[in-house]
Design a protein around this motif. Sequence first.
Motif, PDB file in Angstrom:
ATOM      1  N   TYR A 187     -20.373  17.876 -61.268  1.00 28.97           N
ATOM      2  CA  TYR A 187     -20.718  19.024 -62.099  1.00 28.97           C
ATOM      3  C   TYR A 187     -19.505  19.900 -62.343  1.00 28.97           C
ATOM      4  O   TYR A 187     -18.682  20.122 -61.463  1.00 28.97           O
ATOM      5  CB  TYR A 187     -21.838  19.841 -61.426  1.00 28.97           C
ATOM      6  CG  TYR A 187     -23.088  19.018 -61.229  1.00 28.97           C
ATOM      7  CD1 TYR A 187     -24.041  18.913 -62.233  1.00 28.97           C
ATOM      8  CD2 TYR A 187     -23.277  18.283 -60.056  1.00 28.97           C
ATOM      9  CE1 TYR A 187     -25.158  18.117 -62.074  1.00 28.97           C
ATOM     10  CE2 TYR A 187     -24.397  17.487 -59.883  1.00 28.97           C
ATOM     11  CZ  TYR A 187     -25.338  17.409 -60.898  1.00 28.97           C
ATOM     12  OH  TYR A 187     -26.436  16.618 -60.735  1.00 28.97           O
ATOM     13  N   ARG A 188     -19.436  20.387 -63.612  1.00 32.19           N
ATOM     14  CA  ARG A 188     -18.324  21.277 -63.964  1.00 32.19           C
ATOM     15  C   ARG A 188     -18.788  22.191 -65.088  1.00 32.19           C
ATOM     16  O   ARG A 188     -19.303  21.718 -66.088  1.00 32.19           O
ATOM     17  CB  ARG A 188     -17.101  20.477 -64.391  1.00 32.19           C
ATOM     18  CG  ARG A 188     -15.942  21.338 -64.858  1.00 32.19           C
ATOM     19  CD  ARG A 188     -14.637  20.585 -64.937  1.00 32.19           C
ATOM     20  NE  ARG A 188     -14.740  19.373 -65.746  1.00 32.19           N
ATOM     21  CZ  ARG A 188     -13.856  18.366 -65.701  1.00 32.19           C
ATOM     22  NH1 ARG A 188     -12.847  18.426 -64.864  1.00 32.19           N
ATOM     23  NH2 ARG A 188     -14.009  17.314 -66.458  1.00 32.19           N
TER      24      ARG A 188
ATOM     25  N   THR B 196      -8.181  15.550 -68.059  1.00 37.56           N
ATOM     26  CA  THR B 196      -8.970  14.691 -67.180  1.00 37.56           C
ATOM     27  C   THR B 196      -8.085  13.950 -66.199  1.00 37.56           C
ATOM     28  O   THR B 196      -8.362  13.880 -65.009  1.00 37.56           O
ATOM     29  CB  THR B 196      -9.796  13.698 -68.008  1.00 37.56           C
ATOM     30  OG1 THR B 196     -10.657  14.425 -68.887  1.00 37.56           O
ATOM     31  CG2 THR B 196     -10.620  12.792 -67.115  1.00 37.56           C
TER      32      THR B 196
ATOM     33  N   GLY C 251      -9.641  18.394 -56.756  1.00 40.84           N
ATOM     34  CA  GLY C 251     -10.546  17.865 -57.768  1.00 40.84           C
ATOM     35  C   GLY C 251     -10.390  16.377 -58.002  1.00 40.84           C
ATOM     36  O   GLY C 251     -10.903  15.848 -58.989  1.00 40.84           O
TER      37      GLY C 251
ATOM     38  N   VAL D 291     -18.800  19.206 -57.034  1.00 37.25           N
ATOM     39  CA  VAL D 291     -18.696  20.367 -57.922  1.00 37.25           C
ATOM     40  C   VAL D 291     -17.226  20.650 -58.196  1.00 37.25           C
ATOM     41  O   VAL D 291     -16.446  20.927 -57.276  1.00 37.25           O
ATOM     42  CB  VAL D 291     -19.355  21.616 -57.299  1.00 37.25           C
ATOM     43  CG1 VAL D 291     -19.223  22.812 -58.238  1.00 37.25           C
ATOM     44  CG2 VAL D 291     -20.828  21.338 -56.988  1.00 37.25           C
ATOM     45  N   LEU D 292     -16.830  20.567 -59.463  1.00 38.03           N
ATOM     46  CA  LEU D 292     -15.464  20.912 -59.873  1.00 38.03           C
ATOM     47  C   LEU D 292     -15.460  22.357 -60.365  1.00 38.03           C
ATOM     48  O   LEU D 292     -16.133  23.197 -59.810  1.00 38.03           O
ATOM     49  CB  LEU D 292     -14.964  19.909 -60.905  1.00 38.03           C
ATOM     50  CG  LEU D 292     -14.991  18.443 -60.428  1.00 38.03           C
ATOM     51  CD1 LEU D 292     -14.425  17.527 -61.508  1.00 38.03           C
ATOM     52  CD2 LEU D 292     -14.239  18.264 -59.121  1.00 38.03           C
ATOM     53  N   TRP D 293     -14.743  22.666 -61.399  1.00 38.13           N
ATOM     54  CA  TRP D 293     -14.647  24.051 -61.857  1.00 38.13           C
ATOM     55  C   TRP D 293     -14.279  24.081 -63.325  1.00 38.13           C
ATOM     56  O   TRP D 293     -13.773  23.113 -63.902  1.00 38.13           O
ATOM     57  CB  TRP D 293     -13.592  24.814 -61.046  1.00 38.13           C
ATOM     58  CG  TRP D 293     -12.229  24.193 -61.117  1.00 38.13           C
ATOM     59  CD1 TRP D 293     -11.256  24.433 -62.032  1.00 38.13           C
ATOM     60  CD2 TRP D 293     -11.698  23.188 -60.227  1.00 38.13           C
ATOM     61  NE1 TRP D 293     -10.149  23.655 -61.775  1.00 38.13           N
ATOM     62  CE2 TRP D 293     -10.396  22.888 -60.677  1.00 38.13           C
ATOM     63  CE3 TRP D 293     -12.204  22.544 -59.088  1.00 38.13           C
ATOM     64  CZ2 TRP D 293      -9.597  21.953 -60.026  1.00 38.13           C
ATOM     65  CZ3 TRP D 293     -11.399  21.603 -58.454  1.00 38.13           C
ATOM     66  CH2 TRP D 293     -10.113  21.321 -58.918  1.00 38.13           C
ATOM     67  N   SER D 294     -14.520  25.219 -63.959  1.00 38.97           N
ATOM     68  CA  SER D 294     -14.140  25.411 -65.360  1.00 38.97           C
ATOM     69  C   SER D 294     -13.132  26.546 -65.520  1.00 38.97           C
ATOM     70  O   SER D 294     -12.550  26.716 -66.595  1.00 38.97           O
ATOM     71  CB  SER D 294     -15.382  25.706 -66.211  1.00 38.97           C
ATOM     72  OG  SER D 294     -16.060  26.850 -65.731  1.00 38.97           O
TER      73      SER D 294
ATOM     74  N   THR E 212      -8.245  14.641 -62.055  1.00 37.09           N
ATOM     75  CA  THR E 212      -8.953  13.663 -61.235  1.00 37.09           C
ATOM     76  C   THR E 212      -8.137  12.447 -60.839  1.00 37.09           C
ATOM     77  O   THR E 212      -8.541  11.699 -59.970  1.00 37.09           O
ATOM     78  CB  THR E 212     -10.180  13.145 -61.992  1.00 37.09           C
ATOM     79  OG1 THR E 212      -9.748  12.377 -63.110  1.00 37.09           O
ATOM     80  CG2 THR E 212     -11.051  14.292 -62.471  1.00 37.09           C
TER      81      THR E 212
ATOM     82  N   THR F 288     -18.787  14.267 -66.178  1.00 31.43           N
ATOM     83  CA  THR F 288     -19.242  15.482 -65.519  1.00 31.43           C
ATOM     84  C   THR F 288     -20.417  16.057 -66.278  1.00 31.43           C
ATOM     85  O   THR F 288     -20.567  15.837 -67.479  1.00 31.43           O
ATOM     86  CB  THR F 288     -18.125  16.531 -65.440  1.00 31.43           C
ATOM     87  OG1 THR F 288     -17.728  16.906 -66.766  1.00 31.43           O
ATOM     88  CG2 THR F 288     -16.917  16.000 -64.691  1.00 31.43           C
TER      89      THR F 288
ATOM     90  N   ARG G 148     -16.655  19.750 -52.727  1.00 30.21           N
ATOM     91  CA  ARG G 148     -15.584  19.778 -53.737  1.00 30.21           C
ATOM     92  C   ARG G 148     -14.417  18.965 -53.212  1.00 30.21           C
ATOM     93  O   ARG G 148     -13.848  19.281 -52.161  1.00 30.21           O
ATOM     94  CB  ARG G 148     -15.146  21.216 -54.034  1.00 30.21           C
ATOM     95  CG  ARG G 148     -13.969  21.306 -55.016  1.00 30.21           C
ATOM     96  CD  ARG G 148     -13.732  22.744 -55.457  1.00 30.21           C
ATOM     97  NE  ARG G 148     -14.731  23.176 -56.425  1.00 30.21           N
ATOM     98  CZ  ARG G 148     -15.059  24.453 -56.646  1.00 30.21           C
ATOM     99  NH1 ARG G 148     -14.482  25.406 -55.944  1.00 30.21           N
ATOM    100  NH2 ARG G 148     -15.957  24.759 -57.561  1.00 30.21           N
TER     101      ARG G 148
ATOM    102  N   THR H 219      -9.819  28.437 -63.407  1.00 28.65           N
ATOM    103  CA  THR H 219      -8.925  28.487 -62.249  1.00 28.65           C
ATOM    104  C   THR H 219      -7.841  29.539 -62.471  1.00 28.65           C
ATOM    105  O   THR H 219      -7.233  29.610 -63.541  1.00 28.65           O
ATOM    106  CB  THR H 219      -8.272  27.127 -61.966  1.00 28.65           C
ATOM    107  OG1 THR H 219      -7.331  27.289 -60.884  1.00 28.65           O
ATOM    108  CG2 THR H 219      -7.549  26.567 -63.180  1.00 28.65           C
TER     109      THR H 219
END
Length: 258
Positions: free
Chosen positions: A257-258, A28, A163, A181-184, A32, A39, A159, A186
């Motif tokens: 959101y992620r 985290t 992030g 919107v982030l991501w899960s 960020t 999220t 985005r 990469t």
Amino acid sequence: MLFPIKKMKGTRIAFRATATAAAVTALTLALTSCTHLDTTPPSTVRATDVQARFGTVDCRVAKCIALTFDAGPSKHSARLLDILKEEQVPATFFLLGKRHIDTYPELVRRMAAEGHELASHTWTHRILTDLEPDEIREELVRTNEEIERLTGRRPTLMRPPQGRTDDTVHEISRELGLSEVLWSVTAKDYQTSDSDLITRRVLDQSSRDGIILLHDLYDGTVPAVPGIIDALKARGYVFVTVPQLLAPGKAEPGAVYR
């Protein structure tokens, strides 16, 4: 890490913090630069409005995953759009303004015309958490206005670069009608031009409701896309845009959101 606690007669008992808690905290903070970030996963959004209409894919039933591309359009984007069209795969593009939108306006129009979701990745890729509120607004508003000018539709998603977000970014996003919107998943494709490595990284991390982060401006990324698509289709995944992933729910401005 051991935490000794003194007891009677000088004896000590050591308690070990769980590795899971440490890993979550580290992730985290790294993502960020904030001490806390709430999220929302796609499955939670879908559960909020079971009566709403949605597209041809019902991600409450289908095994959905979203391809997202940051920091385009670029010289590679036309080839990427050819691949996505051939494979019948929609994507979500988080577009960068300076030297991208203003350099390849025809590709922005093509992305919209071919059914992809267009979103903001700011105008100059400055880290939003380092900026004053008016500077954050400028980064987001300018990008939104240019996308709307080219396509007739104002983005509802953004985005943050790297992030990195915080309460100020959330509030301004809410004010502008934008969800973050982030991501899960990469591939860290900014670190390598090895397309096979990019493919492996994506496949190793992918799971249902995943949001895959790629960058179509790097040389190794677009050549990796056909293999990623073919392998995930073989695993039973259905590709959707981020709004389709959330449907029948809908992203809320200011939420992450992620």
